[in-house]
Design an enzyme around this catalytic site. Structure first.
Site, PDB file in Angstrom:
ATOM      1  N   GLN A  78       0.828  -1.014  -0.168  1.00 38.58           N
ATOM      2  CA  GLN A  78       0.080   0.190   0.021  1.00 38.58           C
ATOM      3  C   GLN A  78       0.947   1.407   0.033  1.00 38.58           C
ATOM      4  O   GLN A  78       0.880   1.879   1.209  1.00 38.58           O
ATOM      5  CB  GLN A  78      -0.907  -0.087   1.206  1.00 38.58           C
ATOM      6  N   PHE A  79       1.249   1.628  -1.118  1.00 37.43           N
ATOM      7  CA  PHE A  79       2.232   2.840  -1.302  1.00 37.43           C
ATOM      8  C   PHE A  79       1.595   4.124  -0.893  1.00 37.43           C
ATOM      9  O   PHE A  79       2.230   4.914  -0.552  1.00 37.43           O
ATOM     10  CB  PHE A  79       2.796   2.873  -2.735  1.00 37.43           C
ATOM     11  N   THR A  80       0.276   4.024  -0.923  1.00 38.33           N
ATOM     12  CA  THR A  80      -0.352   5.411  -0.513  1.00 38.33           C
ATOM     13  C   THR A  80      -0.303   5.703   1.000  1.00 38.33           C
ATOM     14  O   THR A  80      -0.541   6.706   1.433  1.00 38.33           O
ATOM     15  CB  THR A  80      -1.613   5.566  -0.634  1.00 38.33           C
TER      16      THR A  80
END
Length: 147
Positions: A78-80
């Protein structure tokens, strides 16, 4: 590394309508490698999450770990989680590790958690995923190895 951990009675991740990872009772771990992260941070985070006492004991207190309940973990990239929302209305993600390094650390983290004795299912790095869970509690914990 940053992680958002949710205590789940069940969790599932789908890609293109097909289930690629699924667990019963345990943890949904959304994970993001940040610039400069190393395997040492992944090891530290995996050990901490494996022993995090957020499951109820016989008296109803959060006193048991995922290891204690013989639970599993669903690990989803989950790069966010690297979002910088300090300016304007559009988040920036420049603090996230570059994709190739992020993928390497994501896979390493999942294996490090498995080496702690936890069955691990995963999402697919970089894919458009649909994640669902039943958040038990609800219990949601934020962890960051840099703070």
């Amino acid at each position: 590394m940053r992680a958002l951990i949710q205590r789940a009675s069940q969790a599932r991740v789908e890609v293109g309508g097909a289930t690629i990872g699924e667990i019963g009772p345990g943890l949904l771990v959304l994970i993001c490698a940040m610039q400069g992260d190393t395997k040492a941070e992944a090891d530290k985070l995996a050990a901490k999450i494996a022993r995090l006492r957020i499951f109820k004991d016989d008296e109803g207190r959060m006193n048991r770990s995922v290891l204690d309940i013989h639970g599993a973990a669903l690990v989803v990239s989950q790069f966010t989680l690297a979002a910088d929302t300090s300016r304007g209305n559009r988040p920036g993600f420049s603090a996230a590790a570059p994709p190739d390094e992020g993928e390497r650390l994501y896979e390493y983290f999942a294996s490090a958690l498995q080496q702690q004795g936890i069955p691990v299912a995963t999402g697919r790095f970089g894919a458009d995923m649909a994640v669902s869970l039943t958040n038990d509690g609800p219990v949601t914990i934020w962890m960051d190895t840099n703070s």
